[in-house]
Design a protein around this motif. Structure first.
Motif, PDB file in Angstrom:
ATOM      1  N   ARG A 192       0.803  -1.220   0.000  1.00 24.89           N
ATOM      2  CA  ARG A 192       0.000   0.000   0.000  1.00 24.89           C
ATOM      3  C   ARG A 192       0.841   1.278   0.000  1.00 24.89           C
ATOM      4  N   GLY A 193       2.124   1.159   0.297  1.00 26.62           N
ATOM      5  CA  GLY A 193       2.952   2.347   0.379  1.00 26.62           C
ATOM      6  C   GLY A 193       2.753   3.121   1.668  1.00 26.62           C
ATOM      7  N   TYR A 194       2.253   2.438   2.706  1.00 28.11           N
ATOM      8  CA  TYR A 194       2.024   3.115   3.989  1.00 28.11           C
ATOM      9  C   TYR A 194       3.312   3.138   4.809  1.00 28.11           C
ATOM     10  N   LEU A 195       3.630   4.290   5.358  1.00 25.72           N
ATOM     11  CA  LEU A 195       4.629   4.390   6.419  1.00 25.72           C
ATOM     12  C   LEU A 195       3.861   4.327   7.725  1.00 25.72           C
ATOM     13  N   LEU A 196       4.033   3.249   8.474  1.00 21.70           N
ATOM     14  CA  LEU A 196       3.192   2.961   9.635  1.00 21.70           C
ATOM     15  C   LEU A 196       3.920   3.256  10.935  1.00 21.70           C
ATOM     16  N   GLN A 197       3.192   3.824  11.874  1.00 19.39           N
ATOM     17  CA  GLN A 197       3.654   3.963  13.247  1.00 19.39           C
ATOM     18  C   GLN A 197       2.800   3.050  14.106  1.00 19.39           C
ATOM     19  N   VAL A 198       3.447   2.111  14.796  1.00 17.58           N
ATOM     20  CA  VAL A 198       2.729   1.061  15.518  1.00 17.58           C
ATOM     21  C   VAL A 198       3.099   1.113  16.993  1.00 17.58           C
ATOM     22  N   THR A 199       2.090   1.159  17.853  1.00 18.61           N
ATOM     23  CA  THR A 199       2.304   1.076  19.292  1.00 18.61           C
ATOM     24  C   THR A 199       2.509  -0.384  19.667  1.00 18.61           C
ATOM     25  N   VAL A 200       3.656  -0.695  20.279  1.00 17.45           N
ATOM     26  CA  VAL A 200       4.032  -2.080  20.543  1.00 17.45           C
ATOM     27  C   VAL A 200       3.032  -2.774  21.460  1.00 17.45           C
ATOM     28  N   THR A 201       2.569  -2.089  22.482  1.00 18.41           N
ATOM     29  CA  THR A 201       1.798  -2.743  23.535  1.00 18.41           C
ATOM     30  C   THR A 201       0.360  -3.043  23.168  1.00 18.41           C
ATOM     31  N   ASN A 202      -0.200  -2.363  22.157  1.00 20.75           N
ATOM     32  CA  ASN A 202      -1.598  -2.642  21.811  1.00 20.75           C
ATOM     33  C   ASN A 202      -1.853  -2.726  20.310  1.00 20.75           C
ATOM     34  N   GLY A 203      -0.818  -2.568  19.489  1.00 20.80           N
ATOM     35  CA  GLY A 203      -0.983  -2.674  18.050  1.00 20.80           C
ATOM     36  C   GLY A 203      -1.652  -1.484  17.390  1.00 20.80           C
ATOM     37  N   ASP A 204      -1.903  -0.406  18.126  1.00 21.95           N
ATOM     38  CA  ASP A 204      -2.495   0.783  17.523  1.00 21.95           C
ATOM     39  C   ASP A 204      -1.657   1.230  16.326  1.00 21.95           C
ATOM     40  N   GLN A 259      -1.018   3.862  12.959  1.00 22.89           N
ATOM     41  CA  GLN A 259      -1.265   5.130  12.277  1.00 22.89           C
ATOM     42  C   GLN A 259      -0.476   5.170  10.973  1.00 22.89           C
ATOM     43  N   ILE A 260      -1.070   5.821   9.954  1.00 25.04           N
ATOM     44  CA  ILE A 260      -0.388   6.036   8.677  1.00 25.04           C
ATOM     45  C   ILE A 260       0.227   7.429   8.724  1.00 25.04           C
ATOM     46  N   LEU A 261       1.551   7.499   8.718  1.00 27.25           N
ATOM     47  CA  LEU A 261       2.237   8.782   8.843  1.00 27.25           C
ATOM     48  C   LEU A 261       2.305   9.541   7.522  1.00 27.25           C
ATOM     49  N   ASN A 262       2.281   8.831   6.415  1.00 30.47           N
ATOM     50  CA  ASN A 262       2.427   9.477   5.100  1.00 30.47           C
ATOM     51  C   ASN A 262       1.104   9.490   4.342  1.00 30.47           C
ATOM     52  N   ALA A 263       0.067   9.984   4.973  1.00 35.55           N
ATOM     53  CA  ALA A 263      -1.272   9.958   4.379  1.00 35.55           C
ATOM     54  C   ALA A 263      -1.302  10.600   2.996  1.00 35.55           C
ATOM     55  N   HIS A 264      -0.419  11.569   2.728  1.00 33.22           N
ATOM     56  CA  HIS A 264      -0.420  12.283   1.452  1.00 33.22           C
ATOM     57  C   HIS A 264       0.798  11.946   0.599  1.00 33.22           C
ATOM     58  N   HIS A 265       1.603  10.933   1.023  1.00 34.90           N
ATOM     59  CA  HIS A 265       2.820  10.599   0.290  1.00 34.90           C
ATOM     60  C   HIS A 265       2.948   9.092   0.065  1.00 34.90           C
ATOM     61  N   THR A 266       1.846   8.377  -0.017  1.00 34.86           N
ATOM     62  CA  THR A 266       1.937   6.917  -0.125  1.00 34.86           C
ATOM     63  C   THR A 266       2.630   6.472  -1.410  1.00 34.86           C
ATOM     64  N   ALA A 267       2.487   7.240  -2.485  1.00 36.71           N
ATOM     65  CA  ALA A 267       3.125   6.848  -3.749  1.00 36.71           C
ATOM     66  C   ALA A 267       4.644   6.837  -3.625  1.00 36.71           C
ATOM     67  N   ASP A 268       5.185   7.700  -2.759  1.00 39.09           N
ATOM     68  CA  ASP A 268       6.635   7.758  -2.589  1.00 39.09           C
ATOM     69  C   ASP A 268       7.182   6.515  -1.891  1.00 39.09           C
ATOM     70  N   PHE A 269       6.324   5.798  -1.154  1.00 41.66           N
ATOM     71  CA  PHE A 269       6.781   4.631  -0.387  1.00 41.66           C
ATOM     72  C   PHE A 269       6.255   3.318  -0.963  1.00 41.66           C
ATOM     73  N   LEU A 270       5.553   3.378  -2.089  1.00 41.62           N
ATOM     74  CA  LEU A 270       5.061   2.161  -2.713  1.00 41.62           C
ATOM     75  C   LEU A 270       6.238   1.289  -3.146  1.00 41.62           C
ATOM     76  N   ASP A 271       6.206   0.014  -2.810  1.00 44.92           N
ATOM     77  CA  ASP A 271       7.267  -0.958  -3.103  1.00 44.92           C
ATOM     78  C   ASP A 271       8.549  -0.696  -2.317  1.00 44.92           C
ATOM     79  N   ALA A 272       8.505   0.157  -1.296  1.00 49.59           N
ATOM     80  CA  ALA A 272       9.677   0.353  -0.433  1.00 49.59           C
ATOM     81  C   ALA A 272       9.922  -0.909   0.389  1.00 49.59           C
ATOM     82  N   THR A 273      11.173  -1.141   0.753  1.00 47.07           N
ATOM     83  CA  THR A 273      11.514  -2.344   1.525  1.00 47.07           C
ATOM     84  C   THR A 273      12.254  -1.980   2.804  1.00 47.07           C
TER      85      THR A 273
END
Length: 565
Positions: A51-63, A65-79
């Motif tokens: 999806r090209g999402y840069l994700l921020q994940v809270t370890v203790t509960n799995g919450d 968030q998508i940090l790059n809501a307006h830049h997903t194309a820049d991270f598509l296929d990133a590894t």
């Protein structure tokens, strides 16, 4: 140096459960394939490459968030992914980019001729891995000038992270995490991951006890049964994405030259249901079934009988259950077997070829027992004797000879199931073999080259560590090999599971290593046999053990274990 008894392992109270949220499996929401992993303060950052999402994940509960809501194309296929300070580094295609976490506009850093998989940053140094290139390349962060490079430790796509003077590498095909010297690239040790297809790794310090936790991301696909109301029948096989993050528990026992990683407490049962194809009358019956072994990676907590009580015997140090019957009459139906509570771990031995250059000669006892054709290995047949010479060539180092023999067999065989085991000469000509036939061919070639080896096994727990407290039944039995290094001891080597790439290069994850789901028994002894009035059943009655009974094998995973330090 002989192998030591298994190390002191933590008791049942050490089972890893859901009580500590920092040690639980993390399943971010709305994700398909996590790639790369890094920490930003106390939260995990990862890329969903689909999806090209840069994700921020809270370890203790799995919450999530998508940090790059307006830049997903820049991270598509990133590894690959790495964070240092407020700067984020990531890989996409054959290039490395960086940006700030406050402004996610990518800036180009460097481009290589091939696909780049992983990136790690340590102060002024940038580490970049490329499976296609076959190297980890080190750059100067300020100028993008290449400083040096060293070979990748495995054969798959690799992700990186740095801890102090160590460079840690996860390999997707090898199912392995390597600890390298950050300056030289030399492997200090390696550990197997409890799940397949690792795609990222990152360390973080536990906020309560201050211990480092190594988190590993996984991404792949899994089959499942889908309920489709528009189909008849409604249940159909389907494939879905599987991705999650899980702590990798490990300990390297440097003095014993092996590392253990994520273990599990398992209940295993083996039961024979007496149901002859033809009704026979048997008198003075002794039915022997080997029990699980005590090894460096497997500890037997308890064993109890099922159906019929048994006594125990020791055969070459292996525990064997003996069921005795004065008579078994036609029409008589019984259950006999055992249930064992096991601690099982993944193990990886750490021996380099240079360390076995001057091993002692094999003892006459081992030569007489482990260099002979004692199981229809066709060692006297010309094609097998020629193959034994061709497999090793002029190589003299014991470890390299074993690996060359394995690779020679992998080059010439493909995996396939048959109802019976053929001799190695037939298998070699056919080019297709079961695990037992892979074992037979490797045994023949190794023994002809003076390498002591033996068949071991007998079953593998279905490798679904997350399916706990439910019965799991293996579809097949399984055997593999142990080869002997004089002065050190027996080392494991899988039969066929590393034969996953056509003509190589082949992974070495199970060369001197076994995964947690292997159940070890019958080392150097028969797993099961029946004697009637003192004679083997085939000689006395002309029928086989398989004509008398049906076996039932079940596993139940009861919890996760961490190796003791």
């Amino acid at each position: 140096m002989p192998l030591e008894p298994p190390p002191s392992l933590q008791p049942l109270t050490a089972v890893i459960g859901p009580l500590d949220p920092w040690l639980s499996t993390i399943r971010p929401f709305g994700t398909y394939a996590l790639q790369g992993l890094s920490f930003w303060e106390d939260t995990l950052l990862a890329v969903d490459t689909v999806r090209g999402y840069l994700l921020q994940v809270t370890v203790t509960n799995g919450d999530t968030q998508i940090l790059n809501a307006h830049h997903t194309a820049d991270f598509l296929d990133a590894t690959g992914l790495a964070v240092q300070g407020d700067k984020l580094w990531f890989t996409r295609g054959s290039s490395v980019y960086y940006c700030t976490l406050s402004d996610l506009t990518p800036q180009h850093f460097v481009t290589l001729p091939y696909q780049i998989d992983g990136v790690a940053v340590w102060q002024s140094t940038v580490y970049v891995s490329s499976q296609k290139l076959g190297y980890i390349v080190i750059f100067e962060a300020a100028t993008a000038r290449q400083i040096t490079r060293f070979p990748t430790p495995g054969v798959g796509s690799e992700h990186l992270t740095v801890r102090d003077e160590e460079l840690w590498v996860s390999d997707r095909i090898e199912q392995t995490v390597y600890c390298l010297d950050r300056g030289t690239g030399e492997i200090r040790f390696s550990v197997l991951t409890p799940f397949d297809q690792p795609t990222g790794l990152a360390f973080h310090r536990h906020p309560a006890n201050g211990q480092d936790i190594l988190y590993v991301a996984y991404a792949g696909e899994e089959p499942y049964i889908r309920d489709n109301p528009n189909a008849d029948p409604s249940h159909e096989l389907a494939i879905r994405d599987r991705t999650f993050i899980h702590p990798l528990h490990f300990h390297y026992y440097e003095d014993k030259r092996y590392a253990l990683s994520n273990g599990y407490l398992i209940e295993m049962s083996y039961v024979e249901e007496l149901q002859p194809l033809e009704e026979v009358h048997l008198e003075n019956v002794e039915w022997r079934i080997a029990l699980p072994a005590e090894t460096n990676r497997q500890k037997v907590r308890q064993v109890e009988p099922i159906g019929v009580p048994f006594t125990e015997e020791l055969h070459d140090g292996q525990r064997v259950a003996v069921f005795k019957f004065a008579a078994l009459k036609p029409g008589e139906r019984r259950l006999l077997g055992w249930k064992a509570l096991l601690e099982v771990w993944s193990i990886k031995y750490q021996l380099a070829p240079r360390e076995v250059e001057n091993v002692p000669a094999l003892s006459p006892e081992f030569q007489a027992r482990y260099l002979v054709d004692d199981d229809e290995l066709a060692m006297d047949k010309a094609p097998i004797r020629w193959a034994a010479q061709a497999a090793v060539g002029t190589e003299t180092n014991l470890l390299r000879r074993v690996l060359k023999i394995r690779n020679y067999v992998y080059d010439r065989l493909s995996y396939g199931i048959k109802p019976h085991i053929d001799t190695p000469d037939v298998v070699l000509e056919r080019g297709i073999g079961s695990c037992g036939e892979y074992v037979g061919l490797i045994l023949a070639l190794a023994r002809l080259n003076g390498i002591a080896c033996r068949t071991v096994g007998r079953y593998k727990c279905p490798p679904y560590a997350e399916r706990q407290f439910v019965p799991l039944e293996p579809d097949f039995n399984h055997v593999w090999i142990e080869f002997y290094i004089p002065g050190f001891g027996w080392l494991p080597m899988e039969s066929n599971p590393d034969d996953v790439v056509d003509r190589g290069p082949y992974p070495t994850r199970f060369f001197m290593g076994l995964a947690w789901y292997h159940a070890e028994m019958a080392k150097g002894v028969s797993f099961e046999n029946v004697r009637v009035q003192g004679a083997p059943i085939g000689e006395s009655l002309g029928v086989s053990l398989g004509d008398l009974s049906i076996n039932h094998i079940k596993f139940k995973i009861l919890g996760e274990l961490a190796p003791s330090a």
